[in-house]
Design an enzyme around this catalytic site. Structure first.
Site, PDB file in Angstrom:
ATOM      1  N   LYS A 170     -22.405   3.704   2.680  1.00 29.54           N
ATOM      2  CA  LYS A 170     -22.626   5.016   3.276  1.00 29.54           C
ATOM      3  C   LYS A 170     -24.128   5.260   3.410  1.00 29.54           C
ATOM      4  O   LYS A 170     -24.820   5.466   2.423  1.00 29.54           O
ATOM      5  CB  LYS A 170     -22.027   6.144   2.418  1.00 29.54           C
ATOM      6  CG  LYS A 170     -22.053   7.503   3.146  1.00 29.54           C
ATOM      7  CD  LYS A 170     -22.028   8.689   2.219  1.00 29.54           C
ATOM      8  CE  LYS A 170     -23.402   9.126   1.806  1.00 29.54           C
ATOM      9  NZ  LYS A 170     -24.227   9.697   2.911  1.00 29.54           N
ATOM     10  N   GLY A 201     -21.402   9.476   6.711  1.00 29.01           N
ATOM     11  CA  GLY A 201     -20.777  10.756   6.403  1.00 29.01           C
ATOM     12  C   GLY A 201     -21.620  11.551   5.442  1.00 29.01           C
ATOM     13  O   GLY A 201     -22.669  11.090   4.966  1.00 29.01           O
ATOM     14  N   GLY A 203     -22.705  13.390   1.968  1.00 26.50           N
ATOM     15  CA  GLY A 203     -22.623  12.980   0.580  1.00 26.50           C
ATOM     16  C   GLY A 203     -21.509  13.648  -0.179  1.00 26.50           C
ATOM     17  O   GLY A 203     -20.804  13.006  -0.973  1.00 26.50           O
ATOM     18  N   VAL A 206     -17.964  11.807   1.866  1.00 25.62           N
ATOM     19  CA  VAL A 206     -17.846  10.350   1.780  1.00 25.62           C
ATOM     20  C   VAL A 206     -18.410   9.828   0.463  1.00 25.62           C
ATOM     21  O   VAL A 206     -17.796   8.995  -0.213  1.00 25.62           O
ATOM     22  CB  VAL A 206     -18.545   9.679   2.975  1.00 25.62           C
ATOM     23  CG1 VAL A 206     -18.595   8.162   2.793  1.00 25.62           C
ATOM     24  CG2 VAL A 206     -17.831  10.033   4.266  1.00 25.62           C
ATOM     25  N   GLY A 207     -19.593  10.330   0.068  1.00 27.37           N
ATOM     26  CA  GLY A 207     -20.194   9.865  -1.182  1.00 27.37           C
ATOM     27  C   GLY A 207     -19.334  10.171  -2.384  1.00 27.37           C
ATOM     28  O   GLY A 207     -19.151   9.329  -3.273  1.00 27.37           O
ATOM     29  N   GLU A 376     -39.809  16.775  -9.172  1.00 22.07           N
ATOM     30  CA  GLU A 376     -40.101  15.941  -8.009  1.00 22.07           C
ATOM     31  C   GLU A 376     -40.119  16.801  -6.746  1.00 22.07           C
ATOM     32  O   GLU A 376     -39.119  17.419  -6.392  1.00 22.07           O
ATOM     33  CB  GLU A 376     -39.052  14.828  -7.875  1.00 22.07           C
ATOM     34  CG  GLU A 376     -39.384  13.828  -6.791  1.00 22.07           C
ATOM     35  CD  GLU A 376     -38.409  12.660  -6.766  1.00 22.07           C
ATOM     36  OE1 GLU A 376     -38.864  11.516  -6.642  1.00 22.07           O
ATOM     37  OE2 GLU A 376     -37.191  12.908  -6.869  1.00 22.07           O
TER      38      GLU A 376
END
Length: 472
Positions: A170, A201, A203, A206-207, A376
């Site tokens: 992905k 796709g 996240g 699909v993730g 971050e």
């Protein structure tokens, strides 16, 4: 590429079972580049089933066969290097001339090196009364990021192919185009059907479905620590192997013996390259108090000399999206509120009337308790922190939940090495060293687990079996 309206499953370009699309926007021009289908859970299931069916035959292919296939793939990538650079530049904004060497050359080298690294793996070795064999770990799911999309693709796919694994990939929804080109290359190289499958796709859809899928043996994720935690949670019930390369807030210690101007230039350019969207960026510059004022002045001069844009002379492109630009600007505002001194930059910018740019930004008078020094930002923002002595510098360097990368610039390699050994991070770049895909890459602490590239990157996708015989 003629297949952007399709998914790649079981060696074929096939239609998605859904009707949603992902728009790929050029962040430098704010224009639509392409649309690709957003896969459904059913599409993912089809891809996983294809990878599972292909695994038995692929996993027992010879090392020599897989080595030659990797060389063939690398050669095909080299032949299409300019096209790969163009689609990466178009989708994530890195200036084209920079993308060629930063995003593409190293990725091609890494794919070629995986073939060579296979010779360093002990596929079979005697051990007491046994033969210890290393075998493919199984069916893998790969969730890749947008900031170095081809590089991270190769780090996972190249290693898994070397190991004999099959996979479902992905790409980031922002940068799927190089994965489509790689699917064409893999198909033309003769990779058997089902070994590689591509399902773009979102996240959260699909993730998430890949992470929890019961027929996957390995999930490898590159992205934020927050998202990595969710991937690990989803994978836990099936006890699949999870490897992750996550966030960073890396320190860069400049010593009193260093060539200050050279060291500061290295640090500033390291952060601003790729518009600060590098997980290993040395975003905390630690400088001896006695030369701190001079270092800040040098950093300002260097940052203000960097060219923004997408042309041949540009050093720094836009951020990858309007959302990423806004996120970085919010951190810049937070830095001001926290009391850090804005030395330069700090504002959104445009080139030719468009683009999600931010001026190269430097904060001075930062302390390690500030959010901009702990979290971050993933934008072109450098924090400069003074220190009294090396012990304090090392303490500041290690005072972070992350441990992905670090750097030391000193008057000698031996001095730099002695400091590097005290830093809790997966990499340390001494006296201007740069990333090298021949050595293992990965982090400590909340920067993830596992290693990519080098023979150790292949071993992440291998299981170890001890075949024992009676002791005589």
């Amino acid at each position: 590429m003629n297949h952007l309206d399709k998914l790649f499953i079981d060696g074929q370009w096939v239609a998605s079972g859904g009707d949603e699309w992902l728009e790929v926007i050029n962040p430098a021009r704010e224009t639509l580049v392409a649309r690709v289908p957003s896969a459904t859970n059913g599409d993912v299931d089809r891809a996983v089933a294809a990878a599972k069916a292909a695994f038995p035959a692929w996993s027992i292919t010879s090392v020599a066969y897989r080595q030659q296939l990797l060389v063939t793939i690398a050669e095909a990538m080299q032949a299409r290097a300019d096209q790969l650079a163009q689609v990466v530049s178009d989708s994530m904004g890195c200036p084209l001339e920079v993308a060629k060497w930063l995003q593409i050359e190293g990725s091609i080298q890494a794919m070629r090196l995986f073939a060579q690294h296979m010779d360093a793996v002990a596929w079979e070795e005697p051990m007491h009364n046994a033969i210890v064999v290393r075998e493919a770990a199984g069916v893998c799911g790969f969730i890749n990021p947008w900031n170095y999309p081809l590089h991270q693709f190769v780090g996972k796919v190249g290693a898994a192919l070397a190991a004999g694994c099959t996979m479902v990939v992905k790409p980031s929804e922002q940068t799927p185009l190089q994965d489509y080109m790689m699917a064409e290359i893999l198909l033309e190289a003769g990779l058997p059907a089902g070994v590689f499958n591509l399902v773009p796709g979102k996240g959260q859809n699909v993730g998430a479905h890949l992470s929890q899928h019961p027929d996957l043996d390995v999930i490898s994720f590159t992205g934020s620590t927050r998202a990595g935690v969710e991937v690990a949670k989803a994978a836990a019930p099936t006890v699949k192997r999870v490897t992750q390369e996550l966030g960073g807030k890396s320190p860069f210690i400049i010593t009193a013996s260093a060539d200050l101007k050279t060291a500061v230039r290295y640090g500033v350019e390291d952060v601003m390259l790729n518009s600060g969207q590098t997980c290993t960026a040395l975003t905390r510059m630690l400088v001896p108090a006695e030369c701190y004022k001079e270092a800040v002045a040098v950093a300002k001069q260097i940052a203000e000399s960097l060219v923004l844009g997408h042309g041949d002379q540009a050093f720094m492109g836009p951020l990858s999206s309007r959302q990423q630009q806004q996120r970085a600007l919010e951190y810049i505002q937070l830095g001001r509120q926290e009391g850090a001194r804005l030395v330069c930059g700090g504002e959104a910018a445009q080139v030719d009337g468009a683009g999600y740019y931010i001026q190269p930004t430097i904060f001075a008078d930062v302390h390690n308790g500030m959010a901009i020094a702990r979290e971050e930002i993933f934008g072109p923002v450098l924090c400069m922190i003074p220190y009294a002595d090396i012990d304090e510098a090392v303490a500041i360097a290690n005072d972070t939940p992350y441990g992905l990368s670090s750097g030391v610039f000193a008057g000698s390699d031996s001095e730099a090495l002695s400091i590097a050994k005290q830093i809790r991070a997966g990499q340390c770049y001494l006296n201007g060293a740069v990333f090298d895909c021949q050595v293992p890459f990965g982090g400590y602490k909340q920067s993830g687990n596992g290693r990519e590239f080098s023979p150790l990157g292949i071993e992440e996708f291998l299981e170890i079996k001890a075949i024992q015989h009676p002791v005589e």
